[in-house]
Design a protein around this motif. Structure first.
Motif, mmCIF file in Angstrom:
data_model
loop_
_atom_site.group_PDB
_atom_site.id
_atom_site.type_symbol
_atom_site.label_atom_id
_atom_site.label_comp_id
_atom_site.label_asym_id
_atom_site.label_seq_id
_atom_site.Cartn_x
_atom_site.Cartn_y
_atom_site.Cartn_z
ATOM 1 N N ARG A 19 13.209 -9.886 -13.237
ATOM 2 C CA ARG A 19 12.287 -8.807 -12.911
ATOM 3 C C ARG A 19 12.292 -7.806 -14.054
ATOM 4 O O ARG A 19 13.342 -7.552 -14.658
ATOM 5 N N ASP A 20 11.144 -7.252 -14.361
ATOM 6 C CA ASP A 20 11.046 -6.249 -15.410
ATOM 7 C C ASP A 20 11.681 -4.946 -14.922
ATOM 8 O O ASP A 20 11.291 -4.424 -13.871
ATOM 9 N N PRO A 21 12.678 -4.405 -15.658
ATOM 10 C CA PRO A 21 13.377 -3.217 -15.175
ATOM 11 C C PRO A 21 12.618 -1.915 -15.378
ATOM 12 O O PRO A 21 13.039 -0.874 -14.865
ATOM 13 N N VAL A 22 11.498 -1.947 -16.115
ATOM 14 C CA VAL A 22 10.751 -0.723 -16.382
ATOM 15 C C VAL A 22 9.724 -0.472 -15.291
ATOM 16 O O VAL A 22 9.755 0.553 -14.602
ATOM 17 N N TYR A 23 8.789 -1.417 -15.098
ATOM 18 C CA TYR A 23 7.708 -1.242 -14.129
ATOM 19 C C TYR A 23 7.661 -2.337 -13.076
ATOM 20 O O TYR A 23 6.724 -2.379 -12.280
ATOM 21 N N GLN A 44 3.841 -6.937 -19.298
ATOM 22 C CA GLN A 44 4.603 -5.921 -18.558
ATOM 23 C C GLN A 44 3.627 -5.037 -17.776
ATOM 24 O O GLN A 44 3.296 -3.918 -18.154
ATOM 25 N N ARG A 45 3.130 -5.581 -16.659
ATOM 26 C CA ARG A 45 2.231 -4.800 -15.815
ATOM 27 C C ARG A 45 2.941 -3.542 -15.312
ATOM 28 O O ARG A 45 4.146 -3.541 -15.082
ATOM 29 N N ARG A 46 2.143 -2.521 -15.059
ATOM 30 C CA ARG A 46 2.706 -1.233 -14.652
ATOM 31 C C ARG A 46 2.695 -1.105 -13.122
ATOM 32 O O ARG A 46 2.136 -0.174 -12.545
ATOM 33 N N ALA A 47 3.375 -2.035 -12.465
ATOM 34 C CA ALA A 47 3.320 -2.123 -11.004
ATOM 35 C C ALA A 47 3.897 -0.901 -10.309
ATOM 36 O O ALA A 47 3.427 -0.517 -9.236
ATOM 37 N N HIS A 49 4.445 2.164 -11.946
ATOM 38 C CA HIS A 49 4.163 3.396 -12.692
ATOM 39 C C HIS A 49 3.744 4.489 -11.715
ATOM 40 O O HIS A 49 2.929 4.246 -10.819
ATOM 41 N N PRO A 50 4.285 5.697 -11.843
ATOM 42 C CA PRO A 50 3.963 6.738 -10.857
ATOM 43 C C PRO A 50 2.512 7.188 -10.900
ATOM 44 O O PRO A 50 1.986 7.681 -9.887
ATOM 45 N N ASP A 51 1.826 7.041 -12.042
ATOM 46 C CA ASP A 51 0.430 7.464 -12.130
ATOM 47 C C ASP A 51 -0.296 6.602 -13.156
ATOM 48 O O ASP A 51 -0.665 7.072 -14.237
ATOM 49 N N PRO A 52 -0.547 5.330 -12.833
ATOM 50 C CA PRO A 52 -1.163 4.435 -13.825
ATOM 51 C C PRO A 52 -2.644 4.672 -14.039
ATOM 52 O O PRO A 52 -3.204 4.220 -15.036
ATOM 53 N N GLY A 53 -3.306 5.372 -13.095
ATOM 54 C CA GLY A 53 -4.745 5.562 -13.145
ATOM 55 C C GLY A 53 -5.402 4.862 -11.969
ATOM 56 O O GLY A 53 -4.758 4.131 -11.202
ATOM 57 N N PRO A 54 -6.713 5.035 -11.794
ATOM 58 C CA PRO A 54 -7.407 4.469 -10.628
ATOM 59 C C PRO A 54 -7.679 2.982 -10.768
ATOM 60 O O PRO A 54 -7.549 2.397 -11.853
ATOM 61 N N GLY A 55 -8.091 2.378 -9.670
ATOM 62 C CA GLY A 55 -8.527 0.983 -9.686
ATOM 63 C C GLY A 55 -7.483 0.037 -10.220
ATOM 64 O O GLY A 55 -6.325 0.049 -9.783
ATOM 65 N N VAL A 56 -7.889 -0.789 -11.187
ATOM 66 C CA VAL A 56 -6.982 -1.798 -11.735
ATOM 67 C C VAL A 56 -6.324 -1.329 -13.033
ATOM 68 O O VAL A 56 -5.874 -2.140 -13.840
ATOM 69 N N ALA A 57 -6.236 -0.029 -13.237
ATOM 70 C CA ALA A 57 -5.547 0.482 -14.429
ATOM 71 C C ALA A 57 -4.106 0.005 -14.478
ATOM 72 O O ALA A 57 -3.544 -0.166 -15.559
ATOM 73 N N TRP A 58 -3.501 -0.247 -13.324
ATOM 74 C CA TRP A 58 -2.089 -0.638 -13.296
ATOM 75 C C TRP A 58 -1.841 -2.017 -13.904
ATOM 76 O O TRP A 58 -0.718 -2.303 -14.340
ATOM 77 N N VAL A 59 -2.861 -2.872 -13.975
ATOM 78 C CA VAL A 59 -2.680 -4.171 -14.634
ATOM 79 C C VAL A 59 -3.117 -4.115 -16.095
ATOM 80 O O VAL A 59 -2.995 -5.107 -16.814
ATOM 81 N N HIS A 60 -3.618 -2.957 -16.532
ATOM 82 C CA HIS A 60 -3.971 -2.731 -17.926
ATOM 83 C C HIS A 60 -2.983 -1.714 -18.519
ATOM 84 O O HIS A 60 -2.047 -1.296 -17.866
ATOM 85 N N ARG A 309 4.409 -5.477 -7.167
ATOM 86 C CA ARG A 309 5.545 -5.917 -7.970
ATOM 87 C C ARG A 309 5.559 -7.439 -8.051
ATOM 88 O O ARG A 309 5.063 -8.150 -7.178
ATOM 89 N N SER A 310 6.118 -7.939 -9.154
ATOM 90 C CA SER A 310 6.120 -9.380 -9.390
ATOM 91 C C SER A 310 7.474 -9.804 -9.919
ATOM 92 O O SER A 310 8.297 -8.975 -10.326
ATOM 93 N N ALA A 311 7.709 -11.104 -9.930
ATOM 94 C CA ALA A 311 8.985 -11.643 -10.398
ATOM 95 C C ALA A 311 8.746 -12.997 -11.041
ATOM 96 O O ALA A 311 7.801 -13.705 -10.701
#
Length: 328
Positions: A19-23, A44-47, A49-60, A309-311
């Motif tokens: 598992r990625d220890p950052v996000y 390293q998706r930002r799964a 992240h406390p504030d990744p942005g709206p929509g699918v920003a967390w996978v970018h 979150r992913s593994a």
């Protein structure tokens, strides 16, 4: 093993190996063996992240994470591949930055493919400008980098492929001696296109390798005297077989997949997604990712951290009477 994800969303999934220890968003793993051990490169998706942005920003807005291992099973996080200079000029490269959190830059890196050409390492990386908040309408390109040590990478530039909506490169040298690069072309109904090269310097488009049902994440490898291509159909992986790595036939018919098993979220076993294969002697290891606590809802819309979150997992691949089988 049964884990109640509603009580402990950070609990490890059954048989996860990394598992990625950052996000906590390790996806699209590519694994290679070098003289100094095993290396894993992943999106390293930002799964978390406390504030990744709206929509699918967390996978970018993602960097490429790096992990190391002595045996390919027990992994330790090393760091991320960070741009060495701003902009996208040919002189800009990537440098392994150990330990510290990834640097925030307005660019997205996805799905690295790493190969050794006999003289040096090459990486084929999906790059996207900015941090999109929606899936559609944003050009994607596959960019080549080279390295002598897997830690410092020189950018050679984007490849001219079938469209400006291409991701998920896979590269292999085929029985005819030519190199082929397979990739997802989103402009062609998200099917797998192919380009051909004699020297890894110039590429020529060669049409569609795998059509039909939309898919992504092709990976090609040889095992037990045959060639196989895996593609991620978001319900498990389709298997295609070939004698020459040029003409492909789907294994088991249009609906057949491997790693298609899934259970309720509390079980933590979900469908296998986008991975890579390492062949060691007569054994093949398929490294893939899952969303262990996913409940089947649309991932792009979920704000639930446990679903995002992913593994990374590994499965053993064998050929049994001509059929590729996977054992988690």
């Amino acid at each position: 093993m049964t884990v109640d994800a509603t009580l402990d969303p950070d609990a490890p999934a059954p048989r996860e190996i990394y598992r990625d220890p950052v996000y906590d968003g390790a996806t699209d793993p590519t694994v290679v063996r070098a003289a100094d051990g095993w290396w894993m490169f992943y999106t390293q998706r930002r799964a978390t992240h406390p504030d990744p942005g709206p929509g699918v920003a967390w996978v970018h807005g993602s960097r490429i994470g790096v992990a190391r291992s002595d045996d390919g099973l027990r992994w330790e996080y090393v760091g991320t591949l960070e741009p060495t200079a701003p902009g996208l000029d040919a002189g800009r490269g990537l440098q392994l930055r150990e330990g510290a959190p990834p640097v925030a830059v307005a660019e997205t890196h996805w799905a690295p493919e790493v190969i050794h050409d006999g003289a040096r390492w090459r990486m084929y990386l999906t790059e996207i400008d900015g941090i999109p908040t929606e899936w559609a309408g944003h050009p994607r390109r596959i960019v080549e980098y080279t390295s002598a040590d897997l830690g410092e990478w020189t950018r050679r530039g984007p490849l001219e492929l079938a469209s400006d909506l291409v991701i998920d490169a896979a590269v292999a040298r085929c029985p005819d001696g030519r190199w082929r690069l397979w990739y997802k072309d989103e402009a062609a109904d998200s099917t797998t296109a192919v380009a051909v090269s004699d020297d890894l310097e110039s590429w020529h488009l060669d049409g569609t390798a795998i059509g039909g049902r939309p898919h992504e994440g092709p990976f090609v490898f040889a095992l037990d005297g045959a060639w196989f291509m895996l593609t991620d159909e978001w319900r498990g992986m389709a298997v295609h077989r070939s004698d020459d790595a040029v003409r492909w036939e789907r294994q088991g018919g249009a609906d057949a997949v491997i790693l298609g098993e899934s259970g309720p979220p509390r079980v933590g076993v979900q469908i296998g997604r986008h991975g890579s294969v390492v062949v060691v002697d007569d054994e093949a290891r398929l490294y893939f990712f899952t969303h262990p606590w996913w409940d089947g809802s649309e991932l792009a819309d979920t704000d639930e951290r446990s679903h995002r979150r992913s593994a990374v997992h590994v499965a053993r691949l064998r050929v049994v009477e001509g059929v590729l089988v996977a054992e988690r």
